[in-house]
Design a protein around this motif. Structure first.
Motif, short mmCIF file in Angstrom:
data_model
loop_
_atom_site.label_atom_id
_atom_site.label_comp_id
_atom_site.label_asym_id
_atom_site.label_seq_id
_atom_site.Cartn_x
_atom_site.Cartn_y
_atom_site.Cartn_z
N SER A 113 0.84 -1.20 0.00
CA SER A 113 0.00 0.00 0.00
C SER A 113 0.87 1.25 0.00
O SER A 113 2.04 1.21 0.41
CB SER A 113 -0.92 0.01 1.22
N LYS A 114 0.29 2.32 -0.43
CA LYS A 114 0.97 3.60 -0.45
C LYS A 114 0.56 4.45 0.75
O LYS A 114 1.33 5.26 1.24
CB LYS A 114 0.63 4.34 -1.75
N THR A 115 -0.64 4.22 1.22
CA THR A 115 -1.20 5.09 2.27
C THR A 115 -1.57 4.37 3.56
O THR A 115 -1.65 4.99 4.62
CB THR A 115 -2.48 5.78 1.75
N LEU A 116 -1.79 3.06 3.51
CA LEU A 116 -2.21 2.31 4.70
C LEU A 116 -0.99 1.82 5.48
O LEU A 116 0.08 1.61 4.93
CB LEU A 116 -3.09 1.13 4.30
N ALA A 117 -1.20 1.63 6.79
CA ALA A 117 -0.09 1.23 7.65
C ALA A 117 -0.13 -0.22 8.08
O ALA A 117 0.91 -0.81 8.40
CB ALA A 117 -0.05 2.12 8.90
N ASP A 121 -6.15 -1.47 8.62
CA ASP A 121 -6.59 -0.29 7.87
C ASP A 121 -7.33 -0.65 6.58
O ASP A 121 -7.83 0.25 5.89
CB ASP A 121 -5.37 0.58 7.51
N LYS A 125 -11.78 0.02 2.57
CA LYS A 125 -10.89 0.44 1.48
C LYS A 125 -11.09 -0.43 0.24
O LYS A 125 -11.87 -1.38 0.22
CB LYS A 125 -9.43 0.37 1.95
N GLY A 172 -3.59 5.35 -7.48
CA GLY A 172 -4.62 5.75 -6.54
C GLY A 172 -5.98 5.13 -6.80
O GLY A 172 -6.95 5.43 -6.10
N ASP A 175 -6.41 1.15 -2.87
CA ASP A 175 -5.65 1.52 -1.68
C ASP A 175 -4.55 0.51 -1.38
O ASP A 175 -3.56 0.83 -0.71
CB ASP A 175 -6.58 1.60 -0.47
N LEU A 192 5.69 2.42 -2.28
CA LEU A 192 4.79 1.45 -1.64
C LEU A 192 5.53 0.70 -0.54
O LEU A 192 6.76 0.62 -0.55
CB LEU A 192 4.26 0.45 -2.67
N LYS A 193 4.76 0.16 0.39
CA LYS A 193 5.36 -0.63 1.46
C LYS A 193 4.49 -1.84 1.76
O LYS A 193 3.26 -1.80 1.59
CB LYS A 193 5.53 0.22 2.72
#
Length: 321
Positions: A113-117, A121, A125, A172, A175, A192-193
């Motif tokens: 994801s680029k925005t979620l941790a 989360d 989504k 985008g 998510d 991304l992570k």
């Protein structure tokens, strides 16, 4: 100018090679689109292990293992390697399928994801997956179940292969997206992570098993195929540079790409590759329970009914010769 003797020798050699090739039995095998692990997947066909068993393994690539399963059921393949969920669903509905070996038992798959941790989360989504029943789809559903997140609270969008799913996250449109863990070095460059490590969260989920049609394949030929694959993995883990070179060639990876080395090192970790291709039925039972919770399968289905261990044991005997 070639002398008559040299020309005669050359023609004789070509004739002998053609005769040898004609003696090989063609074995049609399916796999998903080539990635950094291609050197491992293709070694039996490209490294000559197939010829030693009297086979000519011809590998066909598919955008997802669901498509490979369809090709197998249609008689277009003799075998394919993929997520065991699809074959299990098909077998529960009468499909004459057999799992004859599970070599890639460590679940080297992640959600990026680029925005979620974290996995928590994901609720509410959008996640880019692939066809229903294919590995990315089932993996995502299994993660949601493991975390107690209602599956219907997450929007699952069919987005094609690994590259297509990743693009959906980068742009985008989604998510998050599941992909092979080997993608991690490239993911970091794209911002991304990994928020889920499949091997850690779902230790019972096996990534790849060998699947065949129980009504269409001779066990003798099947055993030769599995023996060739066993020999290929043994050779690959003893010849890293050669395997990486094959990965880069098959997957057409550019110079400097770290994917092949990352995939190789992942596969080399304990518990990832089962060199004897054993089939842990207890892990298939776990998967059956997950699929029952998602409504894909009857909870009473017994996965042991689709396991044929005679092929693997015959392959081990061939390997011992």
């Amino acid at each position: 100018m070639l002398s008559r003797m040299t020309l005669t020798a050359a023609l004789a050699a070509c004739t002998a090679f053609a005769a040898q090739a004609a003696d090989l039995e063609v074995w049609r095998h399916g796999t998903v689109a080539a990635k950094g692990d291609a050197g491992l997947i293709y070694m039996a066909a490209e490294g000559g292990m197939d010829e030693k068993q009297g086979l000519d393994i011809q590998v066909s690539e598919f955008k997802g293992d669901a498509l490979a399963l369809r090709a197998l059921l249609a008689g277009q393949l003799d075998s394919y390697e993929g997520n065991p969920a699809g074959p299990m669903i098909a077998a529960s509905k009468g499909g004459k399928l057999k799992i004859v070996g599970c070599h890639w038992q460590g679940f080297t798959y992640s959600i990026f994801s680029k925005t979620l941790a974290s996995a928590e989360d994901l609720q509410g989504k959008t996640v880019a997956v692939s066809a229903p029943g294919a590995l990315p789809d089932v993996f995502t559903r299994a993660v949601l179940i493991e975390k107690g997140i209602p599956v219907d609270s997450v929007t699952l969008v069919t987005s094609g292969g690994d590259a297509d799913r990743v693009k959906a996250v980068v742009s985008g449109v989604a998510d998050a997206a599941p992909s092979s863990t080997e993608f991690t070095p490239q993911a970091e460059k794209l911002g991304l992570k990994p928020i889920v490590d499949g091997q850690t969260m779902l230790p019972n989920y096996m990534r790849l098993c060998m699947v065949m049609r129980g009504d269409a394949t001779t066990k003798e030929s099947a055993a030769k195929f599995i023996a060739a694959e066993m020999a290929a993995y043994k050779y690959a883990f003893a010849h890293k540079d050669e395997t990486l070179a094959l990965s880069k060639k098959i997957a057409q990876l550019p110079d400097g790409d770290e994917t092949a080395a990352y995939a190789y090192d992942l596969a080399s970790k304990p518990g990832v590759i089962a060199m004897d291709f054993n089939v842990p039925v207890e892990k298939l039972n776990w998967l059956r329970d997950v699929l029952a919770k998602t409504g894909n399968i009857d909870a009473k289905f017994d996965p042991a009914t689709m396991v044929d261990d005679t092929v693997r044991r015959a392959a081990l005997a061939l390997s011992a010769k």
